[in-house]
Design a protein around this motif. Sequence first.
Motif, short mmCIF file in Angstrom:
data_model
loop_
_atom_site.label_atom_id
_atom_site.label_comp_id
_atom_site.label_asym_id
_atom_site.label_seq_id
_atom_site.Cartn_x
_atom_site.Cartn_y
_atom_site.Cartn_z
N GLU A 166 -1.42 25.66 1.02
CA GLU A 166 -0.56 24.62 0.43
C GLU A 166 0.36 24.02 1.49
O GLU A 166 0.55 22.80 1.54
CB GLU A 166 0.26 25.21 -0.71
CG GLU A 166 1.18 24.20 -1.38
CD GLU A 166 2.00 24.82 -2.50
OE1 GLU A 166 2.92 24.13 -2.99
OE2 GLU A 166 1.73 25.97 -2.91
N LEU A 169 -1.49 21.63 3.91
CA LEU A 169 -1.75 20.35 3.28
C LEU A 169 -0.50 19.47 3.28
O LEU A 169 -0.55 18.27 3.57
CB LEU A 169 -2.25 20.55 1.85
CG LEU A 169 -3.73 20.86 1.68
CD1 LEU A 169 -4.03 21.30 0.27
CD2 LEU A 169 -4.58 19.64 2.04
N ASP A 170 0.64 20.07 2.95
CA ASP A 170 1.89 19.31 2.96
C ASP A 170 2.24 18.84 4.37
O ASP A 170 2.72 17.72 4.56
CB ASP A 170 3.03 20.17 2.40
CG ASP A 170 2.91 20.36 0.89
OD1 ASP A 170 2.30 19.50 0.23
OD2 ASP A 170 3.44 21.37 0.37
N ALA A 173 0.19 15.81 5.26
CA ALA A 173 0.74 14.58 4.68
C ALA A 173 1.89 14.06 5.53
O ALA A 173 2.04 12.85 5.75
CB ALA A 173 1.20 14.82 3.25
N TRP A 181 6.69 14.33 1.25
CA TRP A 181 6.18 15.17 0.18
C TRP A 181 6.54 14.55 -1.15
O TRP A 181 7.63 14.03 -1.33
CB TRP A 181 6.77 16.57 0.29
CG TRP A 181 6.37 17.30 1.52
CD1 TRP A 181 5.61 16.83 2.55
CD2 TRP A 181 6.75 18.62 1.89
NE1 TRP A 181 5.48 17.77 3.52
CE2 TRP A 181 6.17 18.89 3.16
CE3 TRP A 181 7.51 19.62 1.28
CZ2 TRP A 181 6.32 20.11 3.80
CZ3 TRP A 181 7.65 20.83 1.93
CH2 TRP A 181 7.07 21.08 3.17
N ASP A 186 0.70 14.57 -3.18
CA ASP A 186 -0.04 15.47 -4.07
C ASP A 186 -1.39 14.88 -4.45
O ASP A 186 -2.40 15.59 -4.49
CB ASP A 186 0.77 15.74 -5.34
CG ASP A 186 2.00 16.61 -5.09
OD1 ASP A 186 2.04 17.26 -4.02
OD2 ASP A 186 2.90 16.63 -5.94
N ASN A 189 -3.62 15.14 -1.48
CA ASN A 189 -4.02 16.54 -1.28
C ASN A 189 -5.12 16.95 -2.26
O ASN A 189 -6.06 17.65 -1.90
CB ASN A 189 -2.81 17.46 -1.43
CG ASN A 189 -1.85 17.35 -0.27
OD1 ASN A 189 -2.17 16.76 0.76
ND2 ASN A 189 -0.66 17.91 -0.41
N HIS A 274 -7.03 21.04 8.61
CA HIS A 274 -6.49 21.80 7.50
C HIS A 274 -7.18 23.14 7.31
O HIS A 274 -6.56 24.19 7.31
CB HIS A 274 -6.58 20.99 6.21
CG HIS A 274 -6.41 21.82 4.98
ND1 HIS A 274 -7.47 22.13 4.16
CD2 HIS A 274 -5.33 22.46 4.47
CE1 HIS A 274 -7.04 22.91 3.18
NE2 HIS A 274 -5.75 23.11 3.34
#
Length: 467
Positions: A166, A169-170, A173, A181, A186, A189, A274
Amino acid sequence: MATLAKAEAQNDPVFDHWSEGVPTEADIAHIPGDAGWPIVGNTFTQLADPHAFTQERVEKFGKVYKTYAFGGWNVALIGADANELVLFNKDKIFSSEQGWGPVLDQLFPRGLMLIDFDHHRIDRRALSIAFKPGPMRHYSGALNSGIARAVANWEGPMKFYPAIKELTLDLAADSFLGIPWGPEADRINTAFVDMVQASVAPIRTPLPFTKMKRGVDGRAYMVEYLTKETERRRLQGGGQDMFSQFATATREDGEMLPVDQVVDHMSFLMMAAHDTITSSATALIYQLAINPEWQEKVREEVMAVTGGPDGSGEARALDYDDMSKLELTEMAFKEALRMIPPVPSMPRRAIKDFEYGGYKIPAGQMVGININWTHHSEEYWDNPMVFDPMRFTPDKVKARHKYAWVPFGGGAHMCLGLHFAYMQVKVLIAQLLQRYRIEATEGYAPAWQPWPIPQPKDGLKVEFKKL
């Protein structure tokens, strides 16, 4: 079979379809190996335990063998010399595009790993601007703040793998796309996760309710979003994030990359970064948890370089200029990558006839190297099942075969973002070890899903105890 000169002369795909130009079983009859079970071949045997499968085949057939799996014949080339032949690819014998294409082409087409020769060289040079010192310094700041914000709440028992997945992934971004974020991140993602899961889905047609359908839909969303964003950033000017660097990158002739190629490269890079960073960071945390003596040595180095927590007890950021000072941390990371490489094997396709290990292998043949086997072979490593970061001191590295350790690949297709991976993991370790002691229960040895990218089946159960 005759040499497929078109690939060498034009750098174009030799085959319009992955099934065209494939050698027959008779063409490789002289290579040892077996077909396995009727119809399915060795597919399920190999999937059940790919590392044991490879070891058994090497012991039975040697370092060059054929196996029938996943609907076709593959010739395995095993060991550091084979890694060098395939990855360095001095004579342009092997196509990465045609090796990875059957697996990734529906979801991540034309990414940097799926193009070859001059096209690859030109685009790689253009994209390398995103990894110059200026942008890397910017990523460093984003990584420090993003990781610090997340790991501050990690005290106590947890499953590390889903937490770091998680977080990466953030971070993607933030550092890759330059968006905050929130809901937009989201949605991106979600699309991105669907694409990654579909890349290894057993059903390869995007039928309703399948992983492949979700992946194809996710790609459609990402293509639409990234296309609009590329055009916007070219008009308005972008920031220091990776996507903005790609969007404004130019080739040798001064022309910007076509928008659709920026989109393809960005999608692929996010996938590669990732999943591999998630796996690699998990491997390192696991090794530090079960080897507390090494964890303490790495912590001592982190404290010496950062100065330790500030007056309020908060972990200090790892300055970009101090990254190279974390020498033991880097060696520990390299050793974790040796023990659990994020890409255990790599496919290629021969576009010329070639000879290796006393065998003639025809053009069109799918071949593969096995990184995990090489990383655990006593031919190159003493006590290979023991975690020992000191294997990576400069003198030991110099004395070892250059292609005995290849978690990032090698040659022209060496991972473009490897220094970003080092930086992200160093920032993570610096933030964690200034705050916590990482512990696992005595004798903890989780089973790992070995393929396609390793991950602990139980999520990696560790506890972060505040210092």
